[in-house]
Design an enzyme around this catalytic site. Structure first.
Site, PDB file in Angstrom:
ATOM      1  CG  ASP A 135      10.782  29.145 -33.358  1.00  0.00           C
ATOM      2  OD1 ASP A 135      11.019  30.359 -33.288  1.00  0.00           O
ATOM      3  OD2 ASP A 135      11.248  28.294 -34.270  1.00  0.00           O
ATOM      4  CB  CYS A 172       4.624  -0.263   1.501  1.00  0.00           C
ATOM      5  SG  CYS A 172       3.632  -1.458   2.379  1.00  0.00           S
ATOM      6  CB  CYS A 225      -0.854   0.015   1.289  1.00  0.00           C
ATOM      7  SG  CYS A 225      -0.110   0.220   2.820  1.00  0.00           S
ATOM      8  CG  ASP A 272      13.545  27.771 -30.442  1.00  0.00           C
ATOM      9  OD1 ASP A 272      13.780  28.988 -30.865  1.00  0.00           O
ATOM     10  OD2 ASP A 272      12.921  27.178 -31.225  1.00  0.00           O
ATOM     11  CG  ASP A 323      14.787  23.958 -33.008  1.00  0.00           C
ATOM     12  OD1 ASP A 323      15.109  24.402 -31.849  1.00  0.00           O
ATOM     13  OD2 ASP A 323      15.387  24.439 -34.075  1.00  0.00           O
TER      14      ASP A 323
END
Length: 741
Positions: free
Chosen positions: A435, A20, A17, A638, A634
């Site tokens: 862009d 844990c 669970c 950038d 790209d």
């Protein structure tokens, strides 16, 4: 990163669970030498950044094993072994569930018969019930005792503590009632009216239901990781390489960088490389989501796992093994599926304190019923119901299962999301900055218009212009040459060629002296351009670059070149605007060209004449206005702007640089993948919120009912077991997501 900083991925087994995973997470993060640790319940993985000068991988695994869990290095577990381990655990759960069901059925029937006053002496016999309840409690239920022991040993508590406490209370209270409580009037008289108060069936049914929940959960969790399995299944098993002039088939693991690989129609491309001979069309849809096959020729790059459709070709292997695009994608998806979204911190904080609080509520319930309600029997049953209904299984699965399915579904559609944090941030986006070059446009100039002004027709003009530009290296000149080559295929060299920097070119072809270039060039050569100025201005207002062409003593043509729009740009931008997102275009182009492109695609916000190094500043300005901004570029030029934005999206390249630079990588060049990524993020976040709501709902509504004695422990066990299943099933519904409408 210092020299000692390392990262390790560990497969963790035995977690039951959220408590844990939280316990392992806390223990690792408190360990000296561990820089950060992230433990994921759904993927059963621990991702640990550590200082190798202070701690070793074996010590990290030892910390986990000392807590009572299993730990192995991921790289030591191949796909087949992981599948084998998962199937082994599922088979074990199936066997335990079947055995538990067979043993529990008589106990359940005994309870039902008691409700209808059916007298079945054997079923109500305390010895019979003890004999069949004991193996369920201590053999099949041993996993709960074992995990509870390790949890308590490390001074914490988890689901196993609640289950073992609750079922043990019901089991031992039944033994007490069966063998230590004397009933007035004798046993025979009592049996004829009402059997003793035994709760063996409650303990056994709770264990059976929890095993059923775990079994269904294991099957469902297997489905959440199908995206990784699909990606791994894409890989070719063999490759045909050229050795000493012969073509031989070798396992893909034996391909080396520099090998020449032969691919025939219909075959999978085994590794990444560059075509050296031949042409073809390649189906890259499994990696990019792009359904139309891509044309490939000599010099083009091909991606491993894509499918060769028509022609045969040879290529030189450039990237193999872990360096291929597919391997990078698999690694990225695995990292994303193992990551946490910030919203999960709520669940982690709650699960850390949940179990001790529940034990306290159960104890208070028992005391109040015993001393205020004068019913120890009701108190013990209510306390058991509280302990069982409150197990925080669903809480731990709420976020990671949705992230697993969401990021996997994204990968299937060529949308690579780096992690839970990126997924959650994309959900909040209200501004997208695009862009222009290579994002809105194709990034390659093309000839769009040829305007004849004199003696030559368009075909002759293009032919002469293409020969003139054959030796040009300028992008506009290359565009003219490509167009001419496409039309006539055979282009001789010009007799003379001269590049005139910043203005154009001069060439001589036979008796024709040719200039191609700007107004400035024509003015310098003594040509009057007043009569064509209106036509030039019209083309420029359309976002095109207009070049004048003179032949001998007169201007004979205008050739316009433009970076053409992607087919999907306008539709994608409209979709973003319909979603209530502000769209900006950013470019280094002059305002006239930028506004012309923006007008064509319906963008009102234009940031023109912005140098690459200043794009990040423009993104920062938008963020300061309170906007949550995505920058789409790209992934290479950038990079600063991508890093500055709340979310950086890299378009179309799929290269390692793009994957590293961006929070989200969009493998295809299709702009529609931007709104698709945002819709996927919103859908996934909605699923997480639904999951967390249901996980909290089961507990917060169930606990008061259980404490008031209004909830049978068996119903509580069923509700708890199925809460986990419902959360995973809800996450799996994300598989129906469609990226492109």
């Amino acid at each position: 990163m210092n020299n000692g900083e390392q990262k390790i991925e560990l497969k963790v087994s035995g977690m039951s669970c959220a408590a844990c995973s939280t316990r392992i997470d806390k223990k690792l993060n408190k360990t000296d030498g561990v820089l950060s640790a992230n433990v994921n319940l759904a993927t059963e993985r621990a991702s640990v950044d550590y200082d190798s000068s202070k701690i070793k991988p074996s010590q990290l695994m030892e910390i986990i094993t000392n807590l009572g869990y299993g730990a192995e290095r991921i790289e030591e577990i191949n796909q087949d072994k992981e599948k084998e381990l998962r199937e082994k655990e599922t088979k074990r759960l199936r066997f335990e569930l079947l055995t538990s069901t067979i043993l529990t059925s008589p106990l359940l029937f005994a309870m039902i018969s008691m409700l209808f006053n059916w007298d079945i002496p054997l079923l109500h016999n305390e010895y019979f019930q003890l004999i069949i309840a004991t193996p369920v409690q201590f053999i099949i239920g041993f996993r709960f005792y074992k995990n509870a022991y390790f949890a308590l040993k490390s001074k914490s508590a988890n689901m196993d503590v609640l289950v073992s406490m609750g079922t043990s209370a019901a089991y031992f209270y039944s033994i007490y009632n069966a063998f230590f409580v004397k009933v007035e009037g004798g046993m025979n008289e009592m049996a004829a009216v009402m059997p003793k108060e035994l709760y063996f069936e409650a303990a056994a049914v709770i264990i059976t239901l929890i095993l059923l929940g775990k079994y269904l959960e294991a099957i469902a969790k297997g489905k959440t990781s199908e995206a990784i399995k699909k990606l791994m299944g894409l890989q070719a098993k063999t490759a045909r390489i050229v050795k000493n002039g012969n073509e031989i088939d070798v396992p893909i693991e034996e391909v080396e960088v520099g090998d020449i690989v032969v691919v025939r129609p219909g075959e999978k491309i085994p590794v990444d490389g560059k075509i050296t001979e031949g042409t073809s069309s390649v189906d890259e849809s499994m990696l990019t989501g792009e359904s139309i096959p891509a044309d490939k020729k000599v010099g083009d790059f091909v991606i491993g796992a894509s499918i060769n459709k028509y022609g045969s070709f040879k290529f030189e292997a450039k990237k193999i093994g872990k360096d291929t695009a597919l391997s990078q994608i698999i690694r990225l998806v695995e990292d994303a599926q193992g990551s946490k979204a910030p919203i999960q911190k709520i669940a982690d904080r709650v699960s850390g304190i949940f179990v001790p609080v529940v034990v306290s509520i159960a104890l208070i319930t028992l005391l109040l019923w015993t001393f205020v309600g004068n019913s120890f029997s009701t108190g013990i049953v209510s306390a058991v119901a509280v302990l069982v209904i409150a197990c925080p299984c669903a809480l731990g699965l709420a976020t990671p299962t949705a992230i697993m399915v969401g990021t996997g579904k994204g990968a299937e559609n060529g949308i690579l999301i780096k992690g839970g944090e990126s997924l959650e941030m994309a959900y909040k986006l209200n501004t997208v900055v695009l862009d222009k070059t290579g994002t809105i446009t194709n990034g390659e100039p093309e000839v769009t218009d040829i305007v004849s002004l004199g003696l030559f027709d368009n075909k002759e003009i293009l032919h002469l212009a293409a020969i003139s530009e054959k030796k040009s290296e300028h992008p506009l000149g290359v565009a003219i040459y490509k167009k001419g080559f496409t039309e006539s295929r055979q282009l001789e060299d010009p007799e003379q060629f001269e590049a005139i920097p910043g203005r154009g070119i001069r060439s001589v072809i036979g008796d024709k002296h040719i200039f191609i270039g700007t107004r400035k060039l024509m003015n310098e050569k003594g040509f009057n351009i007043d009569k064509v100025e209106a036509q030039i201005a019209k083309l420029e207002n359309e976002g095109k670059t207009a070049m004048l062409m003179s032949i001998n003593d007169s201007i004979e043509a205008i050739i316009a070149v433009a970076d053409t729009l992607k087919e999907s740009s306008k539709a994608a931008i409209e979709e973003l605007q319909k979603m209530g997102i502000d769209v900006y275009m950013i470019t280094g182009d002059n305002s006239r060209t930028a506004n012309a492109i923006a007008l064509q695609v319906g963008i009102k916000n234009v940031l023109a004449e912005v140098l690459p190094e200043h794009k990040a500043e423009e993104v920062e300005k938008l963020k300061k206005q309170g906007k949550t901004v995505a920058m789409v570029g790209d992934g290479i030029n950038d990079a600063p702007a991508l890093a500055t934005a709340d979310i950086g999206m890299a378009m179309g390249t799929g290269t390692d640089v793009a994957i590293e630079a961006a929070d989200i990588t969009l493998m295809s060049g299709d702009l529609r993948s931007i709104p698709a990524a945002i819709r996927l993020s919103k859908r996934t976040m909605n699923k997480i919120k639904q999951n967390l709501f249901w996980a909290f709902f089961y507990n917060t509504i169930g606990i008061p009912f259980a404490a008031l004695g209004l909830l049978n422990p068996i119903i509580a066990g069923g509700a708890m077991a199925f809460s986990s299943v419902s959360v995973v099933t809800n996450s799996l519904s994300l598989k129906r997501f469609k990226a492109y409408k």
